[in-house]
Design a protein around this motif. Sequence first.
Motif, short mmCIF file in Angstrom:
data_model
loop_
_atom_site.label_atom_id
_atom_site.label_comp_id
_atom_site.label_asym_id
_atom_site.label_seq_id
_atom_site.Cartn_x
_atom_site.Cartn_y
_atom_site.Cartn_z
N ILE A 168 6.20 59.43 42.99
CA ILE A 168 5.12 59.45 43.97
C ILE A 168 3.77 59.68 43.30
CG2 ILE A 168 4.20 60.74 45.96
CD1 ILE A 168 7.20 61.16 46.78
N ALA A 169 3.73 60.47 42.24
CA ALA A 169 2.48 60.80 41.55
C ALA A 169 1.97 59.68 40.64
CB ALA A 169 2.66 62.08 40.74
N LEU A 170 2.76 58.63 40.42
CA LEU A 170 2.36 57.56 39.51
C LEU A 170 1.21 56.74 40.07
CD1 LEU A 170 5.82 56.04 38.47
CD2 LEU A 170 4.33 57.48 37.05
N SER A 171 0.42 56.17 39.18
CA SER A 171 -0.60 55.20 39.58
C SER A 171 0.09 53.90 40.00
CB SER A 171 -1.55 54.92 38.41
OG SER A 171 -0.84 54.24 37.37
N TYR A 172 -0.65 53.03 40.68
CA TYR A 172 -0.07 51.76 41.10
C TYR A 172 0.33 50.91 39.90
CZ TYR A 172 -1.31 52.80 45.90
OH TYR A 172 -1.38 53.38 47.13
N THR A 173 -0.45 50.94 38.83
CA THR A 173 -0.09 50.14 37.66
C THR A 173 1.18 50.65 37.00
OG1 THR A 173 -1.64 51.39 36.28
CG2 THR A 173 -2.42 49.30 37.16
N ALA A 174 1.39 51.96 36.96
CA ALA A 174 2.62 52.50 36.39
C ALA A 174 3.81 52.12 37.27
CB ALA A 174 2.53 54.01 36.23
N LYS A 175 3.63 52.15 38.59
CA LYS A 175 4.71 51.72 39.49
C LYS A 175 5.02 50.24 39.28
CE LYS A 175 3.79 55.20 43.00
NZ LYS A 175 3.24 55.49 44.33
N ALA A 176 3.98 49.43 39.12
CA ALA A 176 4.19 47.99 38.87
C ALA A 176 4.96 47.77 37.57
CB ALA A 176 2.85 47.26 38.84
N LEU A 177 4.62 48.53 36.55
CA LEU A 177 5.33 48.38 35.27
C LEU A 177 6.78 48.84 35.40
CD1 LEU A 177 5.29 47.53 32.34
CD2 LEU A 177 4.41 49.80 31.75
N GLU B 106 2.04 56.83 31.00
CA GLU B 106 2.27 57.53 32.27
C GLU B 106 3.76 57.57 32.62
OE1 GLU B 106 0.59 57.34 36.85
OE2 GLU B 106 -0.29 56.01 35.34
N LEU B 107 4.45 56.46 32.44
CA LEU B 107 5.89 56.41 32.73
C LEU B 107 6.69 57.31 31.78
CD1 LEU B 107 6.41 52.62 33.51
CD2 LEU B 107 6.54 54.53 35.12
N ILE B 108 6.29 57.34 30.52
CA ILE B 108 6.97 58.21 29.54
C ILE B 108 6.71 59.67 29.88
CG2 ILE B 108 7.00 58.92 27.11
CD1 ILE B 108 6.44 55.90 26.45
N ALA B 109 5.46 60.00 30.20
CA ALA B 109 5.11 61.39 30.55
C ALA B 109 5.85 61.86 31.80
CB ALA B 109 3.60 61.52 30.74
N SER B 110 6.10 60.95 32.74
CA SER B 110 6.80 61.32 33.97
C SER B 110 8.32 61.29 33.79
CB SER B 110 6.40 60.39 35.11
OG SER B 110 6.87 59.08 34.84
N ASN B 111 8.78 60.91 32.61
CA ASN B 111 10.21 60.85 32.28
C ASN B 111 10.98 59.86 33.15
OD1 ASN B 111 12.33 61.56 30.60
ND2 ASN B 111 12.98 63.24 31.90
N LEU B 112 10.30 58.77 33.54
CA LEU B 112 10.97 57.70 34.26
C LEU B 112 11.47 56.62 33.30
CD1 LEU B 112 8.66 57.61 37.35
CD2 LEU B 112 11.08 58.15 37.35
N ILE B 113 10.86 56.54 32.12
CA ILE B 113 11.36 55.72 31.03
C ILE B 113 11.30 56.56 29.77
CG2 ILE B 113 10.61 53.53 32.04
CD1 ILE B 113 8.38 53.50 29.85
#
Length: 146
Positions: free
Chosen positions: A27-36, A76-83
């Motif tokens: 939920i906290a991700l930017s739109y570009t991080a969600k798109a990636l 951003e994705l790495i920092a959020s531990n989603l990838i």
Amino acid sequence: MASKKHRQSSGHFAGVPDKVMCHPDYIALSYTAKALLFEFALQYRGKNNGKLCAIYSQLKPRGWKSEATLRKALKELIASNLILVSKIGMYGNGGRQPNFYAITWQPVYQIAGFTMDMAPTNTPIRQFSIELRAISTPETKLSLNR
């Protein structure tokens, strides 16, 4: 007599599980991080987690406008531990290898002919449904009630 279900498309399905999408990290991700993240979901084919990549030249025809935006979304994705980075790329011998990534809601597989900088896993790195139960916010309760 029951009617047969008709399949309109046998194409690949690219998706992110609802347990991931209801998690505060997503939920906290930017739109570009969600798109990636959805670009990674598109690459994932069931047994190739750990060999996903984000190369600007391949993403540019899909609408990505800037290498800097791509790098920012990756961080951003790495920092959020989603990838996570499964293999660090390198330069040399007149060529270069990209970084490779794994999505954290699926196990990381051993891939024939591909050596990773991490060990394969039997289970997903993150258990989003368990994490959501521990957090218990209004958004996560929506996901848990499905």
